[in-house]
Design an enzyme around this catalytic site. Structure first.
Site, PDB file in Angstrom:
ATOM      1  N   SER A  31       3.144   2.384   1.525  1.00  0.00           N
ATOM      2  CA  SER A  31       2.421   3.326   2.386  1.00  0.00           C
ATOM      3  C   SER A  31       3.043   4.725   2.417  1.00  0.00           C
ATOM      4  O   SER A  31       3.056   5.388   3.463  1.00  0.00           O
ATOM      5  CB  SER A  31       2.275   2.757   3.800  1.00  0.00           C
ATOM      6  N   LYS A  78      -2.391   0.389  -9.972  1.00  0.00           N
ATOM      7  CA  LYS A  78      -2.861  -1.003  -9.804  1.00  0.00           C
ATOM      8  C   LYS A  78      -4.159  -1.212 -10.595  1.00  0.00           C
ATOM      9  O   LYS A  78      -4.313  -0.654 -11.680  1.00  0.00           O
ATOM     10  CB  LYS A  78      -2.991  -1.318  -8.305  1.00  0.00           C
ATOM     11  N   GLU A  81      10.308  -2.344  -2.322  1.00  0.00           N
ATOM     12  CA  GLU A  81       8.998  -2.299  -1.670  1.00  0.00           C
ATOM     13  C   GLU A  81       8.863  -3.488  -0.720  1.00  0.00           C
ATOM     14  O   GLU A  81       8.517  -4.602  -1.152  1.00  0.00           O
ATOM     15  CB  GLU A  81       7.879  -2.388  -2.711  1.00  0.00           C
ATOM     16  N   GLU A 134       2.904  -8.007  -6.045  1.00  0.00           N
ATOM     17  CA  GLU A 134       1.563  -8.553  -6.295  1.00  0.00           C
ATOM     18  C   GLU A 134       1.575  -9.485  -7.505  1.00  0.00           C
ATOM     19  O   GLU A 134       0.871 -10.484  -7.532  1.00  0.00           O
ATOM     20  CB  GLU A 134       0.555  -7.401  -6.468  1.00  0.00           C
ATOM     21  N   HIS A 171       6.418  -6.508  -9.753  1.00  0.00           N
ATOM     22  CA  HIS A 171       5.799  -6.039  -8.512  1.00  0.00           C
ATOM     23  C   HIS A 171       5.457  -7.257  -7.641  1.00  0.00           C
ATOM     24  O   HIS A 171       5.109  -8.316  -8.158  1.00  0.00           O
ATOM     25  CB  HIS A 171       4.525  -5.245  -8.840  1.00  0.00           C
ATOM     26  N   ASN A 198       1.603   4.022  -8.994  1.00  0.00           N
ATOM     27  CA  ASN A 198       1.152   2.722  -9.495  1.00  0.00           C
ATOM     28  C   ASN A 198      -0.332   2.624  -9.157  1.00  0.00           C
ATOM     29  O   ASN A 198      -0.689   2.432  -8.000  1.00  0.00           O
ATOM     30  CB  ASN A 198       1.962   1.611  -8.808  1.00  0.00           C
ATOM     31  N   GLY A 246       0.301  -1.163   1.191  1.00  0.00           N
ATOM     32  CA  GLY A 246      -1.142  -1.083   1.440  1.00  0.00           C
ATOM     33  C   GLY A 246      -1.540  -1.323   2.882  1.00  0.00           C
ATOM     34  O   GLY A 246      -2.715  -1.506   3.188  1.00  0.00           O
TER      35      GLY A 246
HETATM   36  P1  13P Z   1       0.832   1.574  -1.219  1.00  0.00           P
HETATM   37  O1  13P Z   1       1.427   2.922  -1.454  1.00  0.00           O
HETATM   38  O2  13P Z   1      -0.665   1.523  -1.378  1.00  0.00           O
HETATM   39  O3  13P Z   1       1.306   0.962   0.062  1.00  0.00           O
HETATM   40  O4  13P Z   1       1.373   0.614  -2.399  1.00  0.00           O
HETATM   41  C1  13P Z   1       2.728   0.584  -2.670  1.00  0.00           C
HETATM   42  C2  13P Z   1       2.931  -0.141  -3.944  1.00  0.00           C
HETATM   43  O5  13P Z   1       2.703  -1.339  -4.039  1.00  0.00           O
HETATM   44  C3  13P Z   1       3.377   0.639  -5.116  1.00  0.00           C
HETATM   45  O6  13P Z   1       3.770  -0.193  -6.147  1.00  0.00           O
END
Ligand code: 13P
Length: 262
Positions: free
Chosen positions: A224, A13, A178, A108, A106, A11, A184
């Protein structure tokens, strides 16, 4: 566990211009010394990249002519086919670019853009209508985890997001677990804890769709994930792979994850 489906999805982003995105996919192909087999997998692992909308076309045009075994996904979709919805992208438009997957719900998008289980459910249905596989996300906050609400919250997200779907719909479906506190942050869930939550997700799926669906739906862990920890997650019985954010933005680190997921 050799027979389970193994899926690594990146992803990206809101990172990568279209030129950077094309370069990343090309770099990945070179690095992996791609081994195509009949199942369109890279040495036993299905690899999906989910760039921003603006890079889908260039990746499709430059790379998808040859049908390399890296599959294309989007990061979101609207639920109508077309209309006066400024700024939105429809499933028809994704289908036109041979997008086979779409991330939906997601954390976010839920946190910053007000997505709810109802909007997630509408988007999931729209994707399925156009034969695009949803990668439906769920995950608890740190506060929910600390007060012991993880399982109940995840259950409500899974039931809300899959409302009105049939067992047939679930043949084309991926779930990503997740935990928000692991995204992150560099803090991963313990593989056994992630496995417990994912087992619970399978129990919830069984209650609505039956045991066969519960066993067959691929469920990914996200938060992560790196080349150094993916093997621990893959070794768990219920985990089919990972949805990777930060570590999917660099050729070497994403290739390491794919190699170590085999
Ligand atoms: P990270 O791998 O940066 O922690 O992000 C995970 C994520 O949100 C994947 O959709």
């Amino acid at each position: 566990m050799q027979d389970k489906r193994r899926i690594i999805a990146g992803n990206w982003k809101m990172y990568k211009t279209s030129k950077e995105a094309v370069a990343l996919v090309q770099g990945l192909e070179d690095k992996l010394d791609i081994l195509t087999n009949n199942d369109n997998e890279i040495d036993g692992v299905e690899v999906i990249v989910c760039p921003p909308f603006t890079a889908l076309k260039s990746i499709y045009t430059v790379l998808w002519q040859d049908k390399p075994p890296i599959k294309l996904g989007a990061q979101d979709v609207f639920w109508e086919d077309e209309g006066a919805y400024t700024g939105e992208v429809s499933p028809l438009m994704l289908k036109d670019l041979e997008c086979e997957f779409v991330i939906i719900g997601h954390s976010e998008r839920r946190t910053y853009f007000g997505e709810t289980d109802e909007t997630v459910n509408k988007k999931v249905k729209a994707a399925l209508k156009h034969r695009i596989t949803p990668i439906m996300c769920c995950g608890e906050s740190l506060e929910q985890r600390e007060v012991g609400e993880t399982q109940a919250f995840i259950e409500s997200q899974i039931l809300g997001g899959t409302e009105g779907l049939t067992a047939g719909d679930m043949k084309r479906f991926i779930i990503a677990y997740e935990p928000i506190w692991a995204i992150g942050t560099g803090k991963t869930a313990l593989p056994e804890d992630a496995n417990d939550v994912i087992r619970h997700i399978r129990t919830v799926l069984a209650s609505r769709f039956g045991d066969d669906v519960a066993k067959a739906v691929p469920i990914l862990y996200g938060g992560s994930v790196k080349g150094g920890n993916i093997a621990d997650f893959m070794a768990e019985s219920e985990i089919n792979g990972a949805l990777v954010g930060g570590a999917s933005l660099d050729v070497d680190s994403f290739a390491d994850i794919i190699k170590n997921a085999r």
